[in-house]
Each structure stands twice: as structure tokens, then as C-alpha cells.
Scaffold this active site. Sequence first.
Site, PDB file in Angstrom:
ATOM      1  N   GLU A  46       0.841  -1.193   0.000  1.00  0.00           N
ATOM      2  CA  GLU A  46       0.000   0.000   0.000  1.00  0.00           C
ATOM      3  C   GLU A  46       0.888   1.259   0.000  1.00  0.00           C
ATOM      4  O   GLU A  46       1.850   1.358   0.773  1.00  0.00           O
ATOM      5  CB  GLU A  46      -0.863  -0.057   1.258  1.00  0.00           C
ATOM      6  CG  GLU A  46      -1.788   1.094   1.505  1.00  0.00           C
ATOM      7  CD  GLU A  46      -2.590   0.920   2.793  1.00  0.00           C
ATOM      8  OE1 GLU A  46      -3.570   1.650   2.976  1.00  0.00           O
ATOM      9  OE2 GLU A  46      -2.216   0.037   3.625  1.00  0.00           O
ATOM     10  N   LYS A 115      -9.153   2.632  -2.004  1.00  0.00           N
ATOM     11  CA  LYS A 115      -9.435   1.957  -0.739  1.00  0.00           C
ATOM     12  C   LYS A 115     -10.818   2.382  -0.239  1.00  0.00           C
ATOM     13  O   LYS A 115     -11.160   3.576  -0.243  1.00  0.00           O
ATOM     14  CB  LYS A 115      -8.349   2.305   0.269  1.00  0.00           C
ATOM     15  CG  LYS A 115      -8.414   1.558   1.589  1.00  0.00           C
ATOM     16  CD  LYS A 115      -7.164   1.877   2.417  1.00  0.00           C
ATOM     17  CE  LYS A 115      -7.104   1.107   3.727  1.00  0.00           C
ATOM     18  NZ  LYS A 115      -5.860   1.368   4.466  1.00  0.00           N
ATOM     19  N   CYS A 170      -5.549  -3.229   2.347  1.00  0.00           N
ATOM     20  CA  CYS A 170      -5.309  -3.311   3.783  1.00  0.00           C
ATOM     21  C   CYS A 170      -6.575  -3.449   4.626  1.00  0.00           C
ATOM     22  O   CYS A 170      -7.170  -4.509   4.700  1.00  0.00           O
ATOM     23  CB  CYS A 170      -4.466  -2.120   4.232  1.00  0.00           C
ATOM     24  SG  CYS A 170      -3.679  -2.377   5.853  1.00  0.00           S
TER      25      CYS A 170
END
Length: 637
Positions: A46, A115, A170
Site C-alpha cells: 500500500e 481503498k 489493507c
Amino acid sequence: MRHGFIKTAAGTPKIQVADCVYNAGEILKLIRQMETEGAKIMAFPELCITGYTCQDLFWQTLLLDSAKEQLVWLAGETSQVDALIIVGLPWEYNGKLYNVAAVLNRGKILGLVPKTNLPNYAEYYEARHFTPADPETHMVTIGEENVPFGTKLLFSCPQMPGMKVAVEICEDLWVPNPPSVGHALAGANVIVNLSAGDEITGKDTYRRELVKGQSARLICGYIYATAGEGESSTDLVFGGHNLICENGSILKEAKRFINETIYGDLDIRRLVTERRKMTTYPAADTTGYQEIAFALEKEETKLTRTFPRKPFVPSGKEEREKRCDEILTIQAMGLKKRLEHTHSQSAVIGISGGLDSTLALLVTARAFDFLGMPREKITAVTMPCFGTTDRTYRNACDLTEKLGATLREVDIREAVTIHFRDIGHDMENHDVTYENCQARERTQVIMDIANQTGGMVIGTGDLSELALGWATYNGDHMSMYAVNTSIPKTLVRHLVRYYADTCEDDRLSEILLDILDTPVSPELLPPKDGKIAQKTEDLVGPYELHDFFLYYMLRAGYEPDKIFRIAVQTFEGVYDREVILKWLKNFYRRFFMQQFKRSCLPDGPKVGTVAVSPRGDLRMSSDSCVRIWMDQVEKLS
């Protein structure tokens, strides 16, 4: 890529916080290494182009522009790289900043995946800088290209039919409803996660189980690439705990704190097969998703993935012992219920001094203990005949006595001889009639003794014998409850050894170890010099090979040439190619030819993921044709 295998990689570059030029160079170095190893899907952490720990520097336009420039540079530098590459960076869109994964292939930026779930608790404060993903897919302009920007992107490869790749980032995995669930329901069977989770005590265990569990739940390959050394240590330390999992198994795991690049060979065809046969897994619904094609050269995947030589047996000692105790209990509990239901006063077992009848007797003793019934109500019947050796006879008697069961001896030589006379069979003709007459006589004896004692006959045959049809129809093939019916021969050995190691009785352990050391044999042919003349594995082949074939045919759905490929790799130095091929042919021929015996099996408990009960796992007609399987096997010659 043949047989559905594709090599994947998860790497952690050693970055410098906010130095996009340096970081892009380090990412490219890892890409070159991965390319050398043959990786076709390459995952990086990330925000790795900038570094995850830039904090308020993410508000600096200069940093954002540099990150974008380096992404374009990376795309250009990898135009000849035959792979799908996923890297993380910050991206400004419509005046807001997003944490995105950029997906590259052959010089093109195929898509940007933002995200969805931004942690803003404890040590995390992503909401200070970033905006959560919009559920809609938009288009952004990069240079002269329009690139899709959204979470609902699927990446497919015509050269790898059936494979669909999707991305989450994540925290997306750590929430109650991860985006990967929707991706999988839309057809994705490879999930790539770009992460930057820090290390705190015990977190690695949770992370490992989370990734492994998600791959199992979704029946997918899961590639988890996370940040490591190079990120700021102002308040946190990052471990580079990369993981590659497949359907609940860890294929590869990085050592923490060393920025290790890991590789794993995903089996896409097996994932497709697993989803197809699981009726509760819904059909793919791609509503709202955009599918983007990428190209790979169709080439052989050099396998680094290993396959257990004994797939039915756990490799670790602790896990194996736990599993053995559990299996013995499942077997005993199944028998306990049947004894209770039938109000049986006894259990009758034909005891030979071999492995299968030994395991059946051990299980029956445990079932009687569960019931609170005295073990002397177990009648173990030894039935010497033309092939019985002193060693097996002695072990049968000693084992019965040591377990506290009742031993009964019925010499069947005379009865079988009379039967030969009645049917006009020459005693010197040691053909299948000679053998099967003995097996059927033994079954008749124990069935009648069960009637005498108000009990039931406990079957001893195992899964491997059932797969090969290595049982006399209406002989040892038949019983009133078959406790070993889903235990393969390789596992039978470990169960008996486990009992020997844990029984805390030196004499019982000694008997069991000698049984383990005795060649597997039905003892239906006269011994030579007092020793067993008929060794099963000389006739049908090594059971460790047949169990391997059985597992990957029924459990994994592999075709013959795929089984042969992995068997050659797995048994290198043990069996040569010609030997493996010989017994693979025999396995397929016997498996199909002998289905009629499995179609009328007695009841028995299922203990593992592979079983052949006609009422459960294997619904197969007795006259199915083996032709297309044998045609493929013959082409391997």
C-alpha cells in the site's frame, strides 16, 4: 500456466519515505527479480511509491505529482514485462485524495482501485488525508489514456481461462464485510491486497489466520503484500509479513522484518473446480463490475509449489497426533451409535494380524469403552487357512488378549477344502477362485458368530482398498458397519502408530509396532518358507502412490496428466516416471472397473474430505466408461 498453475509474487521494497524516484527504482528492481523467477502476478505494498508514513506530506502537491510521474515511468519501464503488476500510491480525483492500487500490464495502466475502508483509530488516522472509495466507477485521464477508477474492477486474462483478479487494500480485509466478498461473488478467484499494517505483539498470528481464512471462505487465491523496513519508525515498525494463500492453505509466508519477496504457484483450475462443485457458492454476478483484459504469454509454469507425499496425513507431529485422536473418536462414535441403535450385545471382528483389522479392533475397543460395555463382549475371530503365517497369527492372538477382547479361533481349511470339492475346483489352482473362497468363508463364519452372540460384524476394509476394488465381493467387502471405510491405507498406518506411541503399555506397543512392520497381505496364498508370499503392493502398486492419485482425483478434481506431473515431482528419487505411470494406469483402470463394489457398501463413518460412500460423496454409476481418462494416461507414455 499449463494445468491452471500461475506463479505469483508478493514483495516489499526497502523504501525511503516521500522519495518517489528512489522508491519506484526499488520497486522496478523487485519486478526484475520477480520476472526472473517467472512471476505473472506481482503485488507490492500500500502506498509504496510514496511510503505509507508520509503523514501530512500527503497534502503536498509536489509529492502527489511525483508519485503520478513515477507510476507512469514504472508503466513504461515494464512494457516488456509479462505480468500483472499492482502497486500503491496516493491519487487525487475531483479535488479529493484517495489511497489507490494501480494495476499495470505491458506498459499500460489498466485501472486504479481506491481503498474503501479508512482506519481512523488507535495508531491510524487515514481519514485525515484520504477519502473513502465511491461505489461508482469513474474514468480518469493519465497522459492520453482514459483509465477506470473504482473498486468494482475485474482483471481477466484470455491466456489463462477462468482466472479473474480483483484488488482490495489493507483495512478492507479487516472489516465485517470486505470488498473481496463482493469481488468473489462477481467471479474473482485471485484477490490482491496491498497493505501497510504495522507490527505489534501477536498481530502476525491474527493476520495469518485472517488471510488464510478469507482465502478459504471465498475459495480463492489471496496475495497479501505489506510494508516493511524503510517506512518511518517514528511511532511504528512495519514487518513485511507477506502471505500467499489458497483456499485455506498458506502457500508461502515471508519472514518478518527482512523485506522478503515470496512466490506461490496458485492453482486456478482447482479453485474453479471447487467453486463449481460447491452448490452453495452462487453463480457469478458481475452487475456493476467492469472487466478489463490483460495479456500474458502462454508458457509453462515452473512449479516451486510442493505437494505432500501423503496428502491424507498431517505433516506436523502435533497436528498429526491431534488429528489421529480425533479420527479414532469419530470412528468410535459412529460405531457407538450403531451398537446402541441395534441393541447389539457383542461386536465380531475377523482379526488377521494385519493393519486394517488391528485398527478396527482398536476402534471397537474405544466404542465399547464409550458405551461402558465390557471389552470381553468383543469377539475377535482368527480364521487360519492356507496363507496364514505364524507371525500374523501370533500378533492377532496377542493383540486380542492385550485389549481384553474374547479370542475365538475357527480353522477354515477343512470347510474351504470341502467347498472346493463341491464346486469342482482344483486345490493346486491358486487363482481368484482359490483366494475368494477363503475370503467368503471367513465372512460367513463371522456373520454367523454375530448371530450366535447377538451382535454385529465390524468391517475392516479401508478406503484405499475400496478405491482399487481390492476386496472380495460379498467377502471382506461386506459387514454390518465398516469403521475404516474412509480411512486410506497411509492414514491407517499413522493411526496404528499413534496408538502404539500413546497407549502407555509397552507390550501392546510392541505388538502394534510388529504389525506395522508386517507386509500388507490378504494371506490367501500359501506362504514360502513360513513367510508371507502374497504382498499386496507387489500386485496393485504402492499404497502411497494410490492414495496420492485418489486424493488429487477426487478431492482436487485433477485430470490424469496433471496428477502425473505433480506425482513425478513429489516422488522424485522414490519412484521413476515409468513406475508412476504404470501404477497410474492401474489406478484408473481399477477405480472405474470396481465401482460396483462401492455401489453397495455397508454404512460407515466419514472422517475426511475424501470418501466413496454411494450415499454420500461419490455418486457414480457402476458402468461408467474410463476411456477418456485412459486415453490421456496413454498419451503420457
